[in-house]
Write a protein that holds these residues in place. Sequence first.
Motif, mmCIF file in Angstrom:
data_model
loop_
_atom_site.group_PDB
_atom_site.id
_atom_site.type_symbol
_atom_site.label_atom_id
_atom_site.label_comp_id
_atom_site.label_asym_id
_atom_site.label_seq_id
_atom_site.Cartn_x
_atom_site.Cartn_y
_atom_site.Cartn_z
ATOM 1 N N GLN A 117 0.828 -1.211 0.000
ATOM 2 C CA GLN A 117 0.000 0.000 0.000
ATOM 3 C C GLN A 117 0.862 1.262 0.000
ATOM 4 O OE1 GLN A 117 -2.363 -0.801 3.495
ATOM 5 N NE2 GLN A 117 -3.988 -1.813 2.321
ATOM 6 N N GLU A 118 1.991 1.207 0.709
ATOM 7 C CA GLU A 118 2.886 2.370 0.737
ATOM 8 C C GLU A 118 3.471 2.637 -0.644
ATOM 9 O OE1 GLU A 118 4.461 2.139 5.391
ATOM 10 O OE2 GLU A 118 5.581 1.159 3.780
ATOM 11 N N LEU A 119 3.804 1.591 -1.382
ATOM 12 C CA LEU A 119 4.326 1.775 -2.733
ATOM 13 C C LEU A 119 3.257 2.390 -3.625
ATOM 14 C CD1 LEU A 119 6.548 1.379 -4.832
ATOM 15 C CD2 LEU A 119 5.719 -0.950 -5.191
ATOM 16 N N TRP A 120 2.024 1.904 -3.520
ATOM 17 C CA TRP A 120 0.930 2.471 -4.310
ATOM 18 C C TRP A 120 0.732 3.952 -3.970
ATOM 19 C CZ3 TRP A 120 -3.679 4.923 -3.408
ATOM 20 C CH2 TRP A 120 -4.577 4.999 -4.483
ATOM 21 N N THR A 148 10.011 2.020 -2.656
ATOM 22 C CA THR A 148 10.412 0.900 -3.515
ATOM 23 C C THR A 148 11.457 0.051 -2.812
ATOM 24 O OG1 THR A 148 9.957 2.172 -5.529
ATOM 25 C CG2 THR A 148 11.393 0.253 -5.744
ATOM 26 N N GLN A 149 12.393 0.714 -2.147
ATOM 27 C CA GLN A 149 13.394 -0.018 -1.369
ATOM 28 C C GLN A 149 12.736 -0.839 -0.256
ATOM 29 O OE1 GLN A 149 15.959 3.497 -0.510
ATOM 30 N NE2 GLN A 149 17.645 2.198 -1.226
ATOM 31 N N THR A 150 11.768 -0.212 0.413
ATOM 32 C CA THR A 150 11.064 -0.915 1.490
ATOM 33 C C THR A 150 10.314 -2.125 0.944
ATOM 34 O OG1 THR A 150 10.787 1.160 2.726
ATOM 35 C CG2 THR A 150 9.354 -0.678 3.332
ATOM 36 N N PHE A 151 9.662 -1.936 -0.206
ATOM 37 C CA PHE A 151 8.901 -3.016 -0.836
ATOM 38 C C PHE A 151 9.825 -4.180 -1.194
ATOM 39 C CE2 PHE A 151 7.500 -4.943 -4.878
ATOM 40 C CZ PHE A 151 6.292 -5.485 -4.475
ATOM 41 N N ILE A 152 10.967 -3.873 -1.796
ATOM 42 C CA ILE A 152 11.911 -4.923 -2.168
ATOM 43 C C ILE A 152 12.464 -5.610 -0.927
ATOM 44 C CG2 ILE A 152 14.180 -5.370 -3.199
ATOM 45 C CD1 ILE A 152 13.573 -3.232 -5.269
ATOM 46 N N SER A 153 12.813 -4.811 0.065
ATOM 47 C CA SER A 153 13.372 -5.368 1.297
ATOM 48 C C SER A 153 12.391 -6.308 1.978
ATOM 49 C CB SER A 153 13.757 -4.232 2.251
ATOM 50 O OG SER A 153 14.197 -4.741 3.484
ATOM 51 N N LEU A 169 12.726 1.273 -12.793
ATOM 52 C CA LEU A 169 12.753 1.466 -11.340
ATOM 53 C C LEU A 169 13.356 0.242 -10.658
ATOM 54 C CD1 LEU A 169 11.996 3.148 -8.855
ATOM 55 C CD2 LEU A 169 9.704 2.129 -8.953
ATOM 56 N N PHE A 170 12.968 -0.934 -11.134
ATOM 57 C CA PHE A 170 13.483 -2.191 -10.570
ATOM 58 C C PHE A 170 14.530 -2.762 -11.521
ATOM 59 C CE2 PHE A 170 9.155 -1.747 -9.030
ATOM 60 C CZ PHE A 170 9.243 -2.057 -7.677
ATOM 61 N N LEU A 209 18.920 5.656 -7.661
ATOM 62 C CA LEU A 209 19.335 5.898 -6.278
ATOM 63 C C LEU A 209 20.338 7.046 -6.203
ATOM 64 C CD1 LEU A 209 19.805 2.286 -4.832
ATOM 65 C CD2 LEU A 209 18.182 4.010 -4.040
ATOM 66 N N ASP A 210 21.225 7.102 -7.206
ATOM 67 C CA ASP A 210 22.246 8.153 -7.219
ATOM 68 C C ASP A 210 21.678 9.504 -7.622
ATOM 69 O OD1 ASP A 210 24.090 6.242 -6.499
ATOM 70 O OD2 ASP A 210 24.757 5.858 -8.557
#
Length: 653
Positions: free
Chosen positions: A123-126, A149-154, A479-480, A527-528
């Motif tokens: 939901q946070e990614l959306w 996105t980082q959180t979602f992947i993690s 993005l990914f 990221l950079d």
Amino acid sequence: RQRQMCIRDRYTGVSGLNSSQNAINITAHNLANVYTNGYVRQQAQFADQTYTKYGNSSVNTMQIGYGVYNARTQHYRDILLDMAYREQSGREGFYTTQYNAVEEIETITGELGKDNAFQKSLQELWSAISEVAKTPDSIVARSGLIMYTQTFISRSKEIYSDLTNYQQRLDEKIRSNVDKINSLGDEISRYNLLIQGVEAPGTEQAMDYRDRRDALIDELGSMISISYSEDENGFVTIRAEGEEFVTKGGCFHMSVAELNAENGSTYATPVWPQSNNDPVFNLSVEISTANGNDVGELKGLVKARGGYTATYEDIPHVPDLPDEKDYTDENGTLDQAAYQDALTKYWNEDYPAYQDKVFTYNTTVGNSPIMKTQAMFDQLVHTVVETINNLLCPDVETTIAAGTTLTIPAGSVYNQLSDEMKQALNEAGITEADFNSKGVADNDITFTLVNDMTVTALNTGENGASYGSDENSTPGSELFSRSDTLGRYTVATDAGGKKYYIYNPYNQFGKEGKYTIENLEVNQVLLDDYSFLPFSTADKKVDMDLGQKILDAWANATINLDPSNMTPKDIDDYYDAMTEVIANDGSVYKEISQNQNSVVSSLDEARTSFAGVSSNDELTNMIRFKNAYNANSRYINVIADMLDTLINKVGNW
């Protein structure tokens, strides 16, 4: 004659004394083992000694008995109860392992603790995409998208890793159970020999050894499906899953082998070494109570764990039927022959191939709670990745004409190049040897196409990719990214300066680069520098439509769970359906497990009531046999007195 009768009567009393003493010993043994697990009640059974005829009479048998003897020691076991108990305890073990697996899956995915639920990161990614859709040029919105996105992947990696770790723990338990089963087989074989050694002379029964052997068979029956029989010499032979396990020749050990190496798995499969390493369990057959093959903790563990770590690629999807539109020209004329050929190929090749994949899925991935969850979860994450990436960097089939001179930059990786690119390089006389030892180009490489080259490339045309707001207006940054692939594209520039962003289908090791959970990371370029996020148009205006396109695609129902649930779902509905499937599986296994527990408890109580030791009953027997012993003692004393009178007094006359 009177004297002879008195002497004989004394031996009659002695037989009663001996029998009572034996009964007291057996009763004491029972009392000493009231709380001994697996101990079965024993009871002395008496029989009359032989009778001697001392005369003839029409009204009397004229027989005198020689007393009583211990005919046998009764071992109270019910064979049918034992068989039922062992089968049902095995069935309980099977379903309990399934329920425990699903319960662990629910814990891992966070549905039992809502604060850590994966749904929160989804939901946070959306929400982050929604914010970018509102203000695409906002640094805050862009940084939020990268962060979530980082959180979602993690979170995705954490869940997938936990599922894999649980698989590995089950694998260790499977190996341990195989060792335990072999140990039980060895012990049963040892007790077979001990029992034969005691009972061979025919004077004694090895009751305690039998109890220990029966307890071992009980334990073995809970771990694997068994059938067994006992011969006239007291030797028990056992078949496990239909294969000889304990025989007169000893125990044929089970072993483990890594039979799923083609899927990159080192998980253990129980096998029979004496049968060319054939698997112990046939998991291609439907497992059910009706088939009688849902028995044994070990089988439950193997089924729950599965054979390897599953991904989205393990879920088969129905191939698309040929569409008439694809065989109709601009004038509306249908190429009937080509269309019929396509239909024939579909029904004769494509759809049967899909059915084969469904069968494979149902007997492997769909058969395992963990693998099914891994595959469904990876498909969910993969769909999120593809939904976003395909809009940030849309690809299209692109044909570059023969004679075009192209230059790929230094740093290009040979292994990552598409097959078409490698062929074009080879046709131009450039091979892998022209790259360095690591397969990387040290300098720019220029070559001319000998033939037309059709490749998958970034769509930079009208209605194609959006651009970054960086100084070079870089088009289509994903993005990914795949962690094992250096860049989504290899950029090829023609003599006129036109750039072709050619998709790299392989990783740096030459294998297919996949967007699986284990292989995901946030694009390091983004990221950079957030400005590379492609939310600008070709004329450097803010692209206000791209974010909404992603949200619309998110809500588009395009994915189905697996072959058993073909209803298309959007991303949110898919997640809900996936958790519902897990919960339903858990509910079913829990109910069956609890029912089996009740059945096993009832059978155990029935066995205990029949074969178990009751201290009250045994104390009553102890008093009864003690009284009998005392009565026989008094009887002997009376006979002794009579003999003394006969010898010392009457004999003097």
